[in-house]
Write a protein that holds these residues in place. Structure first.
Motif, PDB file in Angstrom:
ATOM      1  N   ASP A 343       0.810  -1.206   0.000  1.00 13.69           N
ATOM      2  CA  ASP A 343       0.000   0.000   0.000  1.00 13.69           C
ATOM      3  C   ASP A 343       0.851   1.267   0.000  1.00 13.69           C
ATOM      4  N   LYS A 344       2.111   1.144   0.377  1.00 14.73           N
ATOM      5  CA  LYS A 344       2.983   2.330   0.447  1.00 14.73           C
ATOM      6  C   LYS A 344       3.215   2.900  -0.945  1.00 14.73           C
ATOM      7  N   TYR A 345       3.353   4.205  -0.980  1.00 13.32           N
ATOM      8  CA  TYR A 345       3.686   4.847  -2.250  1.00 13.32           C
ATOM      9  C   TYR A 345       4.708   5.927  -1.948  1.00 13.32           C
ATOM     10  N   PRO A 346       5.577   6.239  -2.919  1.00 10.75           N
ATOM     11  CA  PRO A 346       6.639   7.209  -2.635  1.00 10.75           C
ATOM     12  C   PRO A 346       6.113   8.635  -2.662  1.00 10.75           C
ATOM     13  N   ALA A 347       6.820   9.521  -2.006  1.00 10.10           N
ATOM     14  CA  ALA A 347       6.476  10.939  -2.104  1.00 10.10           C
ATOM     15  C   ALA A 347       6.773  11.390  -3.529  1.00 10.10           C
ATOM     16  N   PRO A 348       5.941  12.240  -4.097  1.00  8.45           N
ATOM     17  CA  PRO A 348       6.195  12.686  -5.469  1.00  8.45           C
ATOM     18  C   PRO A 348       7.530  13.409  -5.563  1.00  8.45           C
ATOM     19  N   ASP A 349       8.272  13.127  -6.614  1.00  3.00           N
ATOM     20  CA  ASP A 349       9.601  13.713  -6.772  1.00  3.00           C
ATOM     21  C   ASP A 349       9.863  13.998  -8.247  1.00  3.00           C
ATOM     22  N   PRO A 350       9.321  15.097  -8.761  1.00  6.31           N
ATOM     23  CA  PRO A 350       9.440  15.401 -10.200  1.00  6.31           C
ATOM     24  C   PRO A 350      10.904  15.542 -10.634  1.00  6.31           C
ATOM     25  N   GLU A 351      11.713  16.058  -9.734  1.00  9.53           N
ATOM     26  CA  GLU A 351      13.142  16.230 -10.004  1.00  9.53           C
ATOM     27  C   GLU A 351      13.762  14.892 -10.409  1.00  9.53           C
ATOM     28  N   ARG A 352      13.613  13.929  -9.529  1.00  4.68           N
ATOM     29  CA  ARG A 352      14.150  12.579  -9.725  1.00  4.68           C
ATOM     30  C   ARG A 352      13.499  11.936 -10.959  1.00  4.68           C
ATOM     31  N   ALA A 353      12.218  12.212 -11.154  1.00  5.58           N
ATOM     32  CA  ALA A 353      11.505  11.629 -12.286  1.00  5.58           C
ATOM     33  C   ALA A 353      12.118  12.091 -13.602  1.00  5.58           C
ATOM     34  N   ARG A 354      12.460  13.393 -13.658  1.00 16.30           N
ATOM     35  CA  ARG A 354      13.081  13.907 -14.880  1.00 16.30           C
ATOM     36  C   ARG A 354      14.438  13.254 -15.115  1.00 16.30           C
ATOM     37  N   GLU A 355      15.183  13.067 -14.027  1.00 10.96           N
ATOM     38  CA  GLU A 355      16.483  12.400 -14.141  1.00 10.96           C
ATOM     39  C   GLU A 355      16.317  10.990 -14.704  1.00 10.96           C
ATOM     40  N   LEU A 356      15.316  10.298 -14.171  1.00  8.03           N
ATOM     41  CA  LEU A 356      15.086   8.921 -14.622  1.00  8.03           C
ATOM     42  C   LEU A 356      14.746   8.885 -16.113  1.00  8.03           C
TER      43      LEU A 356
END
Lengths: 490, 327
Positions: A343-356
């Motif tokens: 059920d856990k979900y990560p905190a949103p992290d657009p910065e990291r998402a762009r890197e990925l």
């Protein structure tokens, strides 16, 4: 990789509203839609089951916490020494509304009817080999193999009277195509606490207390007047003006206003349904993307980026006005198989998402079309609009294609969508229901809502369905005719 | 006269066929009926089976031909959503729609014509100005908003009138009427006002414009010169000559009142064919949609036919032309 499939899930809250004290003997109940048919086995729809539970009864019932409770069956268990056989002990002294006694023969008849060709309940009974009456109050259900969760499937299968059905020529579930009218569509004879005294479809139905019901303490409400009111504003107006006592399907934006009105109590609770985003994987390029040589979604880094881009709590706060539970898995906590970890979900992290995305080879993002229904789930289209904005932050340009569910659904079952919003309920309270339809590769009766593809020789054995697998679109193009419903019950 | 009617009838049949064809073409794009018929647990093979049984896999022309031949016998099949014969569903719902349409149309014509005459004859009075301004509201506000507004004022705040439904009804054979009970009549007021408002303002503005046109014409001036009383000039000479366009518009509007009561019926949960149609669209209930469109087509064709015949009777010039045509 547990989220390769679910990007976002949010368990919605259904809202019910009570006006004034319920001590009144008549309850006037309004809902958005009417039961479409009174034939208990003709359609597997939540609205119908809600209605029919007052009139017909099932072998087992479900308590508020999700556990099974006795109803027409008082005890049940797997037969000693025969793991494939379920034994149900039936309640004694139960009569149908027409006075006929309730016996094991009626259960045999009803379960056979429910698993007949024209029945819409048959899927819940596919594992049944035969149903046998041992004596007047004992029934054995012989399964094709060990079926530990079979009783979970029985909470919406209603028991009809064999004699009444034979006398009224409704032994078979109605065959639409033959163009026949069917007595059971408009008339009822159950064992439930209420009898149907008046029925005008889409207009008004009246149920009165059944005096000979087996329960020791009869319900306080002696009459129920059920009025379907399709228009949200009108339904609430009827409540505010005191024309109805009890309203279901309250639009979330009106909850606050109702809470501040005198004499109105708003009750909310989690619904057995999760809203999730699905996407097409496999090597074949997406149909709606500017990346034409590969499928970006097939790259785990991209999926992780999408996962990190969606702010579930913002959706809960802004779109759902607090009326949802953000979650990481398409299953509510009361379903077997749910764990806190899933059920856990990560905190949103657009910065990291762009890197990925950059790491995956899409530093400028890509385009994709998100298909969303606009009349099926609470705020379905608004949730999708929020997702479009969130993905834009990481450079993924999403075109929103919004359709009524009748047009949206064939896109999913026909494998026409790259990226979509759907909802899924788990009426059996067991995650097998999620695996079979959402995760399993499309194969026979499995995987109808799976966004994956026709399995190839690389397809994985069923025991490891959760794991990533490689699938391809090339084997057999899916036929657009193979539509499938996606209307969760409840 | 006979040739005229015959010709019109022939045209009507062609129109109906075209309606049926278009309706059928549209249905192919409405969505998949199986989605709403099959519950969540219906697996792919079962859905395929349902589709096969319903004949949805047949080629288009086969489905269309079956539809036409059955429709001619008054059989529109079984509703996918409600599992009941469509013809009976529509007949059950028709009285509610017709009663609502009848009351609205009467209100629209009577009040519309009277106000039209008033504002034409007293075009400079303050009251005319007020009526004309209000009529702008009637023409421009969407029905939906008017309905919700009326519900809010009269049902929620004042609690004078019911917000939805048809109240108690009385059955005469298959005809279920709400005219004979108090709650039935009370339930009728708000939807009837909502439905009639647009037509009322339209008729009023039309009558006013025509009337003012006629009042400027020579023969009215001569009538005045002859010293005829105002009453006779206004009603016998002027009004009669404004009626031809009014009949056309009223006739066509009556069709739309019956056919497009959909919004009003939805807002007020009025159990008529319009709300039946809306529910059917959402469920892709093709048999009901087809039957409804055919019914609406039939209503318009019939009304047009009657309007044409009325013209023939009201306007002598048409008769002359008809004869001169030598058919």
């Amino acid at each position: 990789m547990k989220h390769r499939y679910k990007l976002l899930t949010a368990t919605l809250l259904s809202a019910t509203v009570l006006a004034g004290p319920v001590a009144a003997e008549t309850l006037r109940w309004a809902k958005a839609a009417d039961a479409t048919t009174l034939d208990p086995h003709a359609q597997n729809l939540g609205t119908n089951h809600n209605f029919l539970h007052h009139i017909y009864e099932t072998l087992v019932d479900r308590a508020v916490d999700g556990s099974l409770t006795p109803r027409l069956a008082t005890e049940w268990g797997i037969k000693e020494g025969e793991p494939d056989v379920w034994v149900f002990k039936l309640r004694e002294g139960v009569t149908f509304h027409d006075g006929a006694p309730f016996t094991a023969d009626d259960v045999v008849f009803s379960l056979d009817r429910a698993r007949s060709q024209a029945s819409n309940m048959r899927q819940l009974h596919v594992g049944v080999d035969s149903v046998v009456a041992v004596d007047d109050h004992t029934v054995e259900v012989h399964m094709k193999g060990p079926s530990p969760i079979y009783p979970e499937n029985l909470t919406n299968t209603f028991i009809m009277d064999r004699e009444w059905s034979e006398a009224n020529n409704v032994v078979e579930v109605q065959d639409y195509a033959a163009g026949e009218d069917n007595y059971a569509v408009r008339n009822t004879n159950g064992t439930g606490p209420y009898t149907l005294t008046q029925r005008e479809v889409d207009v008004r139905s009246v149920m009165s207390l059944f005096e000979n019901h087996w329960a020791e303490t009869p319900p306080q409400v002696t009459e129920i007047i059920y009025t379907p009111i399709a228009e949200n504003a009108t339904r609430l107006a009827a409540l505010l003006s005191g024309e109805v006592d009890f309203v279901q399907d309250v639009p979330v934006q009106d909850i606050e206003r109702l809470q501040s009105s005198d004499g109105i109590t708003v009750t909310t609770g989690p619904e057995n349904r999760s809203i999730y985003l699905g996407y097409r994987f496999g090597e074949e390029p997406l149909k709606s993307s500017n990346i034409t040589d590969s499928n970006p979604i097939d790259n785990p880094l991209v999926r992780e980026a999408l996962h990190l881009a969606v702010d579930r709590e913002a959706i809960q706060r802004v779109v759902m006005r607090g009326q949802s539970d953000p979650t990481g898995v398409a299953s509510p906590p009361f379903v077997n198989g749910w764990t806190e970890e899933l059920d856990k979900y990560p905190a949103p992290d657009p910065e990291r998402a762009r890197e990925l995305l950059a790491e995956a080879g899409y530093p400028d993002g890509f385009t994709i079309t998100l298909d969303t229904p606009n009349n099926r789930y609470i705020n379905d289209e608004a949730i999708s609009q929020a997702v479009v904005g969130m993905l834009a932050r990481i450079g993924v340009q999403v075109n929103l294609a919004s359709r009524p569910i009748a047009q949206h659904s064939p896109l999913i079952t026909g494998n026409q969508s790259d990226f979509y919003l759907m909802g899924w309920g788990v009426p059996t309270f067991d995650s097998a229901y999620i695996f079979n339809d959402l995760v399993h590769t499309k194969e026979g009766s499995y995987g109808a809502i799976t966004a994956g593809c026709i399995p190839t020789r690389n397809s994985i054995p069923r025991s490891s369905r959760w794991k990533p697998r490689s699938t391809s679109m090339r084997a057999t193009p899916p036929s657009p005719k193979s539509g499938r419903s996606c209307r969760p019950t409840g | 006269m006979f040739a005229f009617v015959l010709k019109r009838l022939f045209q009507s049949v062609i129109v109906m066929l075209v309606v049926a064809l278009i309706a059928f073409l549209i249905f192919r794009y409405v969505g998949d009926p199986i989605v709403s018929m099959a519950g969540v647990d219906t697996r792919l093979e079962d859905q395929e089976l349902m589709r096969e049984r319903l004949g949805l896999n047949d080629p288009f022309y086969v489905q269309f031909w079956n539809f036409l031949t059955n429709a001619l016998r008054g059989d529109f099949g079984i509703s996918y959503r409600l599992q009941q014969p469509v013809t009976r569903l529509i007949l059950d719902r028709l009285p509610a729609t017709l009663e609502l349409a009848f009351v609205s149309a009467t209100m629209a014509v009577v009040i519309g014509v009277l106000m039209g005459i008033f504002t034409a004859l007293r075009s400079r009075s303050f009251l005319s100005g007020v009526v004309m301004t209000l009529s702008l509201v009637g023409v421009s506000l969407p029905t939906f908003l008017i309905g919700i507004g009326l519900i809010y004022i009269f049902a929620v705040e004042l609690q004078w009138l019911p917000s939805n439904g048809r109240g108690a009804t009385v059955d005469f054979g298959w005809w279920r009427t709400g005219f004979l009970t108090e709650s039935g009549l009370r339930s009728l007021i708000l939807p009837a006002i909502t439905l009639s408002l647009f037509q009322m303002t339209l008729i009023m503005r039309l009558v006013r414009a025509e009337m003012m046109e006629v009042m400027r014409s020579d023969y009215i001036r001569f009538a005045r010169a002859r010293g005829l009383p105002d009453r006779i000039i206004n009603f016998r000479h002027a009004l009669k000559n404004t009626l031809v366009p009014v009949i056309t518009i009223t006739g066509l509007q009556l069709g739309s009142v019956i056919a497009f009561a959909i919004v009003t019926e939805t807002v007020f949960q009025w159990p008529g064919v319009g709300s039946l149609f809306i529910n059917s669209v959402q469920a892709v209930d093709v048999p009901v949609m087809a039957a409804y469109l055919m019914m609406v087509g039939l209503v318009f064709v019939t009304i047009n036919l009657i309007v044409d015949i009325l013209y023939y009777l009201v306007d002598p010039r048409l008769r002359v032309q008809g004869r001169a045509g030598g058919h």
